[in-house]
Design an enzyme around this catalytic site. Structure first.
Site, PDB file in Angstrom:
ATOM      1  N   GLY A 178       0.839  -1.196   0.000  1.00  0.00           N
ATOM      2  CA  GLY A 178       0.000   0.000   0.000  1.00  0.00           C
ATOM      3  C   GLY A 178       0.864   1.231   0.000  1.00  0.00           C
ATOM      4  N   CYS A 183       5.268  -6.205   1.386  1.00  0.00           N
ATOM      5  CA  CYS A 183       5.633  -4.779   1.418  1.00  0.00           C
ATOM      6  C   CYS A 183       4.992  -4.073   2.619  1.00  0.00           C
ATOM      7  CB  CYS A 183       5.278  -4.135   0.080  1.00  0.00           C
ATOM      8  SG  CYS A 183       6.136  -2.599  -0.199  1.00  0.00           S
ATOM      9  N   TYR A 184       4.002  -3.235   2.407  1.00  0.00           N
ATOM     10  CA  TYR A 184       3.365  -2.565   3.549  1.00  0.00           C
ATOM     11  C   TYR A 184       2.855  -3.600   4.556  1.00  0.00           C
ATOM     12  CZ  TYR A 184       0.148   0.390   6.207  1.00  0.00           C
ATOM     13  OH  TYR A 184      -0.497   1.046   7.218  1.00  0.00           O
ATOM     14  N   HIS A 222       7.715  -7.794  -4.143  1.00  0.00           N
ATOM     15  CA  HIS A 222       6.373  -8.135  -4.642  1.00  0.00           C
ATOM     16  C   HIS A 222       6.384  -9.468  -5.402  1.00  0.00           C
ATOM     17  CE1 HIS A 222       4.183  -4.455  -3.623  1.00  0.00           C
ATOM     18  NE2 HIS A 222       5.389  -3.911  -3.670  1.00  0.00           N
ATOM     19  N   GLU A 246       3.961 -11.065  -6.527  1.00  0.00           N
ATOM     20  CA  GLU A 246       2.859 -11.189  -7.490  1.00  0.00           C
ATOM     21  C   GLU A 246       3.204 -10.669  -8.875  1.00  0.00           C
ATOM     22  OE1 GLU A 246       3.120  -9.184  -4.979  1.00  0.00           O
ATOM     23  OE2 GLU A 246       2.212  -7.229  -5.299  1.00  0.00           O
ATOM     24  N   ASP A 272     -17.783 -11.015 -21.303  1.00  0.00           N
ATOM     25  CA  ASP A 272     -18.485 -11.349 -20.057  1.00  0.00           C
ATOM     26  C   ASP A 272     -19.938 -11.742 -20.296  1.00  0.00           C
ATOM     27  OD1 ASP A 272     -16.088 -10.517 -19.079  1.00  0.00           O
ATOM     28  OD2 ASP A 272     -16.810  -8.559 -18.409  1.00  0.00           O
ATOM     29  N   LYS A 322     -11.290 -11.595 -15.050  1.00  0.00           N
ATOM     30  CA  LYS A 322     -11.438 -11.671 -16.511  1.00  0.00           C
ATOM     31  C   LYS A 322     -10.749 -12.907 -17.103  1.00  0.00           C
ATOM     32  CE  LYS A 322     -12.819  -9.168 -20.089  1.00  0.00           C
ATOM     33  NZ  LYS A 322     -14.079  -8.395 -20.074  1.00  0.00           N
TER      34      LYS A 322
END
Ligand code: XMP
Length: 510
Positions: free
Chosen positions: A55, A82-83, A169, A171, A226, A366
């Site tokens: 964050g 991280c945060y 990170h 991710e 979608d 998605k």
């Protein structure tokens, strides 16, 4: 079936949805929730593990987002990123401070200690850093596991409590072994890997059958991924009791209406009605140049046309919507400034008389929707179709929308799409399209002077469309597109490429 769940608590970092997506890619269901969730709520959600995201704040800042300390005493494995990692530190009695130098981007990570979190990861690898604070002293019971040049504690853990923190990170793709770190954490959580799209389709079909009973179901088909996948899923469950309405407003991309009819009516034998409203929309848009006004007109007309059609069909029990997880997450956040009033079928529930709303994709990202589409046997072309805004080409034509301009932008867009697909780039780029600007420039074609339109090409990479970067499309591909557009599209004599990120620009031009 109840799936095992990883709770991702959101501290406002820009990659937070990505964390949940990455976990799901590893076949574990994961949900993004606001960080201020109470301990009781967390217990009720019964996660097998908790990830605290990054964050923008600093942990000592006034009003910095916090976490109830008891969350760390639940006996549930926790990974702070991280945060999140800094927060664990201060909550458990360690210390965080300004780093001597901030680290942004690719950084070498050195692993020092044996830990299940770093299983299968070499001693040295590349990680992605983005921080200005760092851990100074560790809480009791914690051991440092890895470091970078600017960050002596780049990862730490309390193996006994299964609480871990990483300053980098895992991710983002730039962290070489990020996927492995997450996989290791899931193993620490005892994940079984019970989240697959094949399973999702089977479970959804069963529960939709049960829920919809013998009711009549209506769906608006927009041509987008979608709504198409939502309709196909419901159709798999209840067959011809589903009626789909496709409003042809004349603003679609090249070949889109024909393709929708071919695939869903002719091949999948769905009960699909095409309403020809092209004249209605064009007439209403005549002389209108303001982007928001265009959106309002299109949104209003769309609802009117759909409503009329629904009335003609008679009473319906359920209305299907292609809402997906990022829509749910976004609408759960506080109100932000209206940059553009997005039109989609979101306005329908207010005007159609029905008993219940059915949103079979509301738990999916998605990329998962696309995988469900593939599971359902939809063609690649449909499943990988570019996202298109509700008002479609109307907001990719600067100024007034006319039939002639639609033709120009439609042809240019089709060429851009064809060439990107031919270069195999369509899955790397978040969104790409052509824009018809309202500028004309002088050119020379066949030894004669021309005074024609400028086409702009836009291609962006993004994680969630909230921020975006312009895509580095190879020059050769851009060249081919430019040569083809100026050669094949009437009334276009110049092509430019948009090299602006979001912010400061937005993805669409209007
Ligand atoms: P912007 O242009 O705001 O776009 O950066 C972010 C994403 O939203 C899409 N978009 C829209 N979608 N109705 C929609 O349903 C709209 O009016 C609209 N405007 C933009 C855009 O294509 C991008 O994916």
């Amino acid at each position: 079936m109840r799936h095992q769940k990883i709770l991702v608590l959101d501290f406002g970092g820009q990659y937070n949805q990505l964390i949940a997506r990455r976990v799901r890619e590893l076949n574990v269901y994961s949900e993004l929730r606001p960080s201020e969730l109470s301990v009781e709520e967390i217990k009720r959600l019964d996660p097998i593990g908790i990830i605290l995201t990054g964050g923008p704040s600093s942990v000592y800042e006034k009003n910095a987002p916090y976490l109830a300390k008891d969350v760390l005493a639940l006996g549930i494995p926790v990974l702070g990123i991280c945060y999140g990692c800094q927060l664990i530190t201060v909550l458990l009695g360690g210390e965080v401070g300004r780093a001597e130098r901030s680290e942004f981007g690719k950084t070498q990570l050195t692993v020092h200690a044996e830990s299940p979190l770093f299983d299968g990861i070499p001693k040295k690898s590349v990680c992605w850093m983005s921080h200005t604070d760092r851990i100074r002293t560790l809480p009791d019971g914690f051991t440092a596991l890895a470091s970078t040049d600017g960050c002596p504690v780049a990862a730490y853990g309390d193996e006994e409590k299964s609480i871990y923190g990483v300053q980098f990170h895992p991710e983002v793709v730039h962290t070489e072994y990020g996927g492995q770190v997450l996989k290791n954490f899931l193993r620490i959580c005892g994940a079984r890997g019970d989240w697959t799209m094949h399973g999702f389709v089977e479970e959804s079909v069963l529960s939709l059958k049960e829920r919809l009973g013998t009711g009549r179901v209506l769906s608006a088909m927009s041509g987008g991924v979608d709504s198409a996948v939502a309709a196909a899923l419901v159709h798999r469950a209840i067959g011809e009791r589903l009626t789909c309405v496709f409003v042809d407003h004349g603003l679609h991309r090249k070949g889109e209406p024909e393709e929708v009819m071919r695939v869903f009516r002719d091949e999948l034998h769905m009960n699909l009605i095409r309403v020809d409203a092209r004249e209605l929309f064009l007439n209403a848009l005549r002389g209108v140049t303001d982007p928001e006004e265009k959106r309002r007109i299109i949104g209003r007309l769309f609802i009117e046309v759909f409503e009329r059609q629904a009335r003609a069909i008679g009473s319906v029990d359920y209305l299907v919507q292609g809402t997906i997880y990022p829509d749910v997450v976004e609408s759960g956040r506080g109100k932000s400034a209206v940059i553009k009033s997005h039109h989609n079928v979101g306005g329908l529930p207010d005007v159609i008389d029905f008993k219940e709303l059915v949103e079979p994709l509301r738990d999916l990202f998605k990329d998962e929707v696309r995988r469900v589409g593939t599971e359902l046997g939809l063609e690649e072309r449909i499943v990988w179709r570019q996202p298109c805004p509700g008002p479609a080409l109307a907001i990719r034509i600067m100024g007034e929308v006319t039939e002639e301009k639609l033709e120009i932008v439609r042809e240019a867009d089709a060429i851009f799409t064809e060439e990107l697909m031919r270069a195999g780039l369509e899955k790397d780029v978040w969104q790409y399209f052509a824009v018809l600007t309202d500028s004309k420039t002088v050119g020379v074609q066949g030894d004669a002077r021309t005074y024609e339109n400028v086409i702009a090409l836009r291609a962006v990479t993004s994680v969630d469309a909230m921020t975006a970067d312009w895509a580095r499309i190879p020059y050769e591909v851009l060249e081919r597109v430019s040569v083809r557009i100026t050669g094949e599209v009437r009334h276009a004599n110049r092509v430019v490429y948009d090299i602006t990120s979001k912010p400061p620009a937005t993805i669409e031009w209007e």
